[in-house]
Design an enzyme around this catalytic site. Structure first.
Site, PDB file in Angstrom:
ATOM      1  N   CYS A   1     -27.108  -8.241  13.772  1.00 32.76           N
ATOM      2  CA  CYS A   1     -28.381  -7.661  14.224  1.00 32.76           C
ATOM      3  C   CYS A   1     -29.555  -8.350  13.530  1.00 32.76           C
ATOM      4  CB  CYS A   1     -28.425  -6.167  13.919  1.00 32.76           C
ATOM      5  SG  CYS A   1     -28.123  -5.110  15.346  1.00 32.76           S
TER       6      CYS A   1
ATOM      7  N   HIS B   1     -33.247   1.394  17.516  1.00 28.30           N
ATOM      8  CA  HIS B   1     -32.232   2.449  17.566  1.00 28.30           C
ATOM      9  C   HIS B   1     -32.757   3.855  17.296  1.00 28.30           C
ATOM     10  CE1 HIS B   1     -29.201  -0.534  18.262  1.00 28.30           C
ATOM     11  NE2 HIS B   1     -29.613  -1.222  17.214  1.00 28.30           N
TER      12      HIS B   1
ATOM     13  N   CYS C   1       0.856  -1.199   0.000  1.00 27.96           N
ATOM     14  CA  CYS C   1       0.000   0.000   0.000  1.00 27.96           C
ATOM     15  C   CYS C   1       0.890   1.247   0.000  1.00 27.96           C
ATOM     16  CB  CYS C   1      -0.897   0.026   1.237  1.00 27.96           C
ATOM     17  SG  CYS C   1      -1.911  -1.434   1.481  1.00 27.96           S
TER      18      CYS C   1
END
Lengths: 154, 288
Positions: free
Chosen positions: B249, B208, B103
């Site tokens: 979730c 949420h 990189c």
């Protein structure tokens, strides 16, 4: 012989449910309430309390406070259920467990005895697509929870 | 003290006792997040305009964590996620692939070249004509520029790299674009956010947006902001990438999640990121 055939036919109609149980799709609701027992067998309140505290079953205390249940970390997303038996009839309580959206429009509470109308239903907690949807609770577990809640008097 | 508070306090004390933790375990929602005593992060601010109808203020998930967990993120020596940032730095300098490049061969010092990247991703890539996550960009570079194998989208190698890249933007406000070429993806992400999903029939918003600050058993619900990702989670002692958290979730509402790295989850990542526009980039954060 004739009797045996009739019994067999009744069993086939009930599908996966036990004979004598009302399958999720056959439950009759009137303004959110369900008059008829789902099993015809009286609910056991003590068993209902266990279902409500068990994380793998009802886990009602995840969102509701129930003072008489010995369960740690009771949530507060929904209202306290203390005194629920004084506020609602058994038929109303049964209806709220089967599908609370028919009583409280838009509620975040899941339906515990419903097998259709879901978006991307999963196979339990595996993250895989469901092949067959089973209700979150069995018919008798619903009856047991109804018995527990009905006994919560003010 | 109300009955409910008293129950919670007793439960909290019992919990603290059971895992032999000292100190308070109740979140201090007024605490300020300052890293290494010098870098002050924004953990609460006014909601971005597109969210004004739903929320007045936005809060980092850090606000909802227990005092001990909050403290771990305030010092890089105490933050277990920083070990993985170091591993990401090693990988940054490692030559791989047919082009014999690392990189660093093109991007030199990430403190300069990667500064601000985390804050603006997912981002539209004009040349490719697609919305791209940081993970997607890392793999694009690996395959096209280095001639190296891509990292698995959710993996230790990828988490290390995106954590190292996130740190270079720490303290900068999240500022993802939501219009122009990404508008359609943003709308798709919003649709997914509000769609009740799985057999438990819950949307992201059910917990949420409608219930942040409340408890699901011991779980103190946050606004589900993703400014802290990748996040080091104490529950399993590893870094979590944001789309892996989405996956978990949806599994937990008894749903069928989208694939990690899919266009659907990338759209959701853009939308959820945009709900946190204005909060500081925190990665690698510490959560429970």
């Amino acid at each position: 012989m004739k009797l045996a055939l009739i019994t067999a036919a009744a069993f086939v109609t009930a599908g996966a449910a036990f004979a004598g149980e009302i399958a999720p799709k056959d439950v009759v609701m009137t303004e959110g309430a369900v008059e008829a027992s789902l099993t015809g067998v009286a609910g056991n309140a003590a068993e209902g309390g266990k279902v409500m505290a068990n994380r793998a079953q009802g886990n009602c205390v995840a969102c509701h406070e129930v003072s008489s249940l010995k369960a740690a970390f009771q949530g507060n997303v929904g209202p306290s259920l203390d005194g629920a038996g004084s506020r609602w009839s058994e038929a109303q309580l049964r209806g709220m467990l089967v599908n609370p959206k028919m009583t409280f429009e838009g509620t975040v509470m899941p339906a515990f005895y419903k097998v259709d109308g879901y978006t991307r239903p999963g196979d339990g907690y595996t993250g895989k697509a469901a092949t067959e949807i089973t209700p979150v609770l069995t018919a008798q577990q619903i009856e047991d929870v109804v018995a527990f809640l009905a006994a919560l008097k003010e | 003290m109300t009955k409910l508070t008293s129950i919670r306090t007793i439960a909290a004390l019992a919990f603290a006792g059971s895992i032999a933790l000292g100190g308070a375990v109740t979140a201090d929602e007024n605490a300020e997040l300052v890293i290494n005593g010098e870098l002050a992060l924004v953990t609460k601010t006014a909601a971005p305009d597109h969210l004004k109808d739903s929320l007045d203020e936005i809060y980092s998930g850090w606000v909802y964590r227990e005092t001990d967990t909050q403290a771990m993120q305030m010092d890089d020596f105490d933050n277990p996620g920083m070990v993985f940032v170091d591993l990401g730095m090693d990988a940054w300098n490692k030559v791989e692939g047919t082009e014999n490049k690392s990189c660093a061969s093109c991007h030199n010092d990430p403190a300069e070249s990667m500064k601000g990247v985390r804050a603006t991703y997912p981002k539209w890539n004009e040349a490719a004509g697609e919305l791209r996550t940081v993970e997607g960009q890392v793999n694009h570079c690996r395959t096209k520029n280095m001639g190296a194998e891509p990292y698995k989208y959710v993996s230790g190698d990828m988490a290390n790299m995106v954590a190292m890249i996130a740190v270079q933007s720490r303290g900068m406000p999240v500022n993802v674009a939501i219009d122009g070429p990404v508008k359609a993806a943003w709308e798709q992400g919003k649709e997914i956010y509000y769609t009740r999903t799985g057999v438990l029939d819950l949307s992201c918003a059910s917990c949420h947006e409608q219930n942040y600050g409340n408890y699901i058993r011991a779980d103190h619900l946050s606004q589900g902001q993703i400014n802290g990702f990748p996040a080091y989670r104490l529950k399993d002692a590893r870094l979590h990438q944001v789309q892996d958290r989405f996956w978990g979730c949806i599994r937990d509402v008894r749903g069928e999640p989208y694939d990690r790295g899919s266009p659907e989850f990338t759209a959701l990542e853009l939308y959820v990121a945009s709900r946190g526009n204005g909060l500081s980039v925190e990665g690698a954060s510490v959560r429970n």
